[in-house]
Scaffold this motif. Structure first.
Motif, PDB file in Angstrom:
ATOM      1  N   UNK A 292      19.116  54.817  23.785  1.00 59.47           N
ATOM      2  CA  UNK A 292      19.765  56.021  23.269  1.00 59.47           C
ATOM      3  C   UNK A 292      20.688  56.635  24.324  1.00 59.47           C
ATOM      4  N   UNK A 293      20.246  56.626  25.577  1.00 62.91           N
ATOM      5  CA  UNK A 293      21.102  57.128  26.655  1.00 62.91           C
ATOM      6  C   UNK A 293      22.355  56.265  26.787  1.00 62.91           C
TER       7      UNK A 293
ATOM      8  N   UNK B  24      23.271  63.606  26.108  1.00 62.09           N
ATOM      9  CA  UNK B  24      22.016  63.295  26.799  1.00 62.09           C
ATOM     10  C   UNK B  24      22.145  63.670  28.273  1.00 62.09           C
ATOM     11  N   UNK B  25      21.314  64.599  28.719  1.00 62.67           N
ATOM     12  CA  UNK B  25      21.350  65.066  30.101  1.00 62.67           C
ATOM     13  C   UNK B  25      20.228  64.483  30.939  1.00 62.67           C
ATOM     14  N   UNK B  26      19.326  63.723  30.320  1.00 60.27           N
ATOM     15  CA  UNK B  26      18.227  63.135  31.068  1.00 60.27           C
ATOM     16  C   UNK B  26      17.480  62.120  30.233  1.00 60.27           C
ATOM     17  N   UNK B  27      16.783  61.214  30.914  1.00 58.04           N
ATOM     18  CA  UNK B  27      15.987  60.204  30.221  1.00 58.04           C
ATOM     19  C   UNK B  27      14.668  60.010  30.960  1.00 58.04           C
ATOM     20  N   UNK B  28      13.588  60.082  30.201  1.00 62.65           N
ATOM     21  CA  UNK B  28      12.249  59.896  30.758  1.00 62.65           C
ATOM     22  C   UNK B  28      11.704  58.584  30.217  1.00 62.65           C
ATOM     23  N   UNK B  29      11.553  57.621  31.107  1.00 65.35           N
ATOM     24  CA  UNK B  29      11.156  56.276  30.728  1.00 65.35           C
ATOM     25  C   UNK B  29       9.780  56.000  31.326  1.00 65.35           C
TER      26      UNK B  29
ATOM     27  N   UNK C  35      26.933  52.818  34.837  1.00 71.96           N
ATOM     28  CA  UNK C  35      27.648  53.962  35.406  1.00 71.96           C
ATOM     29  C   UNK C  35      27.791  55.076  34.367  1.00 71.96           C
ATOM     30  N   UNK C  36      27.569  56.291  34.805  1.00 72.53           N
ATOM     31  CA  UNK C  36      27.767  57.433  33.937  1.00 72.53           C
ATOM     32  C   UNK C  36      26.592  57.799  33.066  1.00 72.53           C
ATOM     33  N   UNK C  37      25.477  57.100  33.229  1.00 73.52           N
ATOM     34  CA  UNK C  37      24.296  57.448  32.438  1.00 73.52           C
ATOM     35  C   UNK C  37      23.631  58.707  32.974  1.00 73.52           C
ATOM     36  N   UNK C  38      22.831  59.329  32.120  1.00 74.72           N
ATOM     37  CA  UNK C  38      22.120  60.540  32.505  1.00 74.72           C
ATOM     38  C   UNK C  38      21.046  60.227  33.542  1.00 74.72           C
ATOM     39  N   UNK C  39      20.713  61.183  34.407  1.00 70.92           N
ATOM     40  CA  UNK C  39      19.632  61.003  35.379  1.00 70.92           C
ATOM     41  C   UNK C  39      18.338  60.569  34.699  1.00 70.92           C
ATOM     42  N   UNK C  40      17.524  59.828  35.447  1.00 73.96           N
ATOM     43  CA  UNK C  40      16.327  59.228  34.851  1.00 73.96           C
ATOM     44  C   UNK C  40      15.083  59.490  35.687  1.00 73.96           C
ATOM     45  N   UNK C  41      13.981  59.692  34.990  1.00 73.23           N
ATOM     46  CA  UNK C  41      12.640  59.615  35.567  1.00 73.23           C
ATOM     47  C   UNK C  41      12.023  58.336  35.031  1.00 73.23           C
ATOM     48  N   UNK C  42      11.596  57.452  35.934  1.00 69.92           N
ATOM     49  CA  UNK C  42      10.944  56.209  35.524  1.00 69.92           C
ATOM     50  C   UNK C  42       9.541  56.200  36.112  1.00 69.92           C
TER      51      UNK C  42
ATOM     52  N   UNK D   9       9.938  67.409  36.119  1.00 72.95           N
ATOM     53  CA  UNK D   9      11.261  66.780  36.047  1.00 72.95           C
ATOM     54  C   UNK D   9      12.123  67.455  34.992  1.00 72.95           C
ATOM     55  N   UNK D  10      11.533  67.730  33.827  1.00 72.58           N
ATOM     56  CA  UNK D  10      12.291  68.417  32.769  1.00 72.58           C
ATOM     57  C   UNK D  10      12.719  69.808  33.231  1.00 72.58           C
ATOM     58  N   UNK D  11      11.811  70.516  33.845  1.00 69.80           N
ATOM     59  CA  UNK D  11      12.125  71.871  34.324  1.00 69.80           C
ATOM     60  C   UNK D  11      13.259  71.842  35.330  1.00 69.80           C
ATOM     61  N   UNK D  12      13.236  70.874  36.220  1.00 71.24           N
ATOM     62  CA  UNK D  12      14.292  70.750  37.212  1.00 71.24           C
ATOM     63  C   UNK D  12      15.634  70.441  36.549  1.00 71.24           C
ATOM     64  N   UNK D  13      15.622  69.564  35.538  1.00 70.31           N
ATOM     65  CA  UNK D  13      16.862  69.251  34.827  1.00 70.31           C
ATOM     66  C   UNK D  13      17.408  70.477  34.104  1.00 70.31           C
TER      67      UNK D  13
END
Length: 335
Positions: A185-186, A197-202, A263-270, A327-331
């Motif tokens: 989706x990102x 999309x401003x973030x992705x949690x994987x 390149x250009x994807x939203x920041x991620x938490x993995x 992580x969400x709070x920081x974003x």
């Protein structure tokens, strides 16, 4: 003979050393161990009977209101959304949307698979959480899960006033196969020029079909190291892929690691489980995102198996959920 340029050092092997905190579960029966003898319908029945576990006092999420909506996908099929709103943000019109695609190997599961995360995020962050029941394989193989989820996310944007969200402030997230869909989706959000999309949690994500993993670029020993791991073996992981994507595994929207560019994807938490057959896919994706200039936070839970967070009394489970909230709070604060 394999050339030295294609040999990858075993940098991640130590992550497979079992965590003693999981010893209490190491001999538990695995209902999904014999995937060759169970049908998808039988496996769904097993999963639906598993309890939803909460690593926190469930009472703290009592103020989270849950509702359902039925929407129409691009081919006319009806999809159910589950919407979570805390009463403190129920009247907001500018909340972050945390859009969740549940786990279950693209074959199993529904909203309940991510229920603990969904409630907690709705309670602890200024977010409206929406979970989508996309259609499942093998009846509906790739790209149904992707298209259904993308259509549902766009419905949320188009109905922002109704859902109370900012249509350009979306964090996508999910676990296992849900992490795969969230990553796609990102990608689609970037590729189609939406930029919402401003973030992705994987969480413990499936990122690449095993037959197409670029072994010449990345370490890929977790399928062998963790082939008989608790919760999900390598055989089971591969079985899920075959149900979902028997022919199109090299498509980047099936295997995001194979995208031409990140390149250009939203920041991620993995978040990665060390004793997981799909561990090295997630670590490879994190490295590739970083190389593309994408901010990435990678959290490895050494010695724990796939989906360890369903065990509420593990020390790591609390950390797993706390990391998502932080992580969400920081974003949100950074937007």
């Amino acid at each position: 003979m394999v050339s030295e340029t294609k040999q990858q050092p075993l940098r991640y092997a130590h992550y497979s050393t079992p965590d003693p905190d999981f010893d209490k579960y190491k001999d538990m029966p695995n209902p999904f161990a014999e995937v060759d003898t169970l049908s998808a319908v039988e496996m769904r029945a097993i999963m639906s009977g598993l309890p939803v576990t909460f690593p926190y006092d469930e009472a703290i999420t009592e103020s989270v209101e849950i509702s359902h909506r039925t929407i129409t996908a691009r081919d006319g099929a009806e999809l159910e959304l589950r919407i979570y709103k805390d009463t403190a943000v129920s009247h907001s019109t500018n909340s972050t949307l945390f859009f969740v695609t549940h786990g279950g190997g693209w074959v199993l599961g529904d909203h309940q698979a991510e229920e603990a995360m969904n409630r907690l995020v709705a309670k602890k962050t200024n977010s409206v959480v929406v979970s989508v029941n996309y259609r499942l394989a093998p009846e509906y193989q790739y790209p149904y899960a992707i298209n259904d989820s993308f259509d549902a996310m766009q419905w949320c944007r188009q109905n922002a006033d109704d859902t109370g969200i900012n249509p350009n402030k979306i964090i996508v997230g999910g676990s296992s196969s849900g992490g795969n869909i969230a990553a796609v989706l990102a990608l689609k959000d970037r590729d189609e020029g939406t930029g919402a999309v401003i973030g992705q949690i994987l969480n413990v994500p499936d990122i690449c079909h095993p037959a197409h993993f670029p072994r010449d670029k990345y370490e890929y020993n977790s399928p062998e190291q963790n082939k008989d791991a608790p919760v999900m073996s390598t055989q089971t992981a591969h079985w899920f892929w075959e149900q979902y994507c028997p022919t199109a595994g090299a498509d980047p929207y099936a295997s995001p690691l194979l995208a031409h560019s990140l390149t250009g994807l939203a920041p991620a938490l993995i978040q990665v489980a060390g004793q997981d057959p799909i561990r090295d896919e997630a670590l490879a994706y994190g490295k590739t995102l970083e190389s593309a200039g994408v901010p990435v936070q990678t959290k490895v839970y050494a010695g724990l198996p796939h989906a360890f967070h369903i065990f509420p009394d593990l020390k790591a489970t609390t950390t797993f959920y706390d990391t998502i909230i932080e992580w969400i709070t920081t974003r949100q604060e950074g937007e």
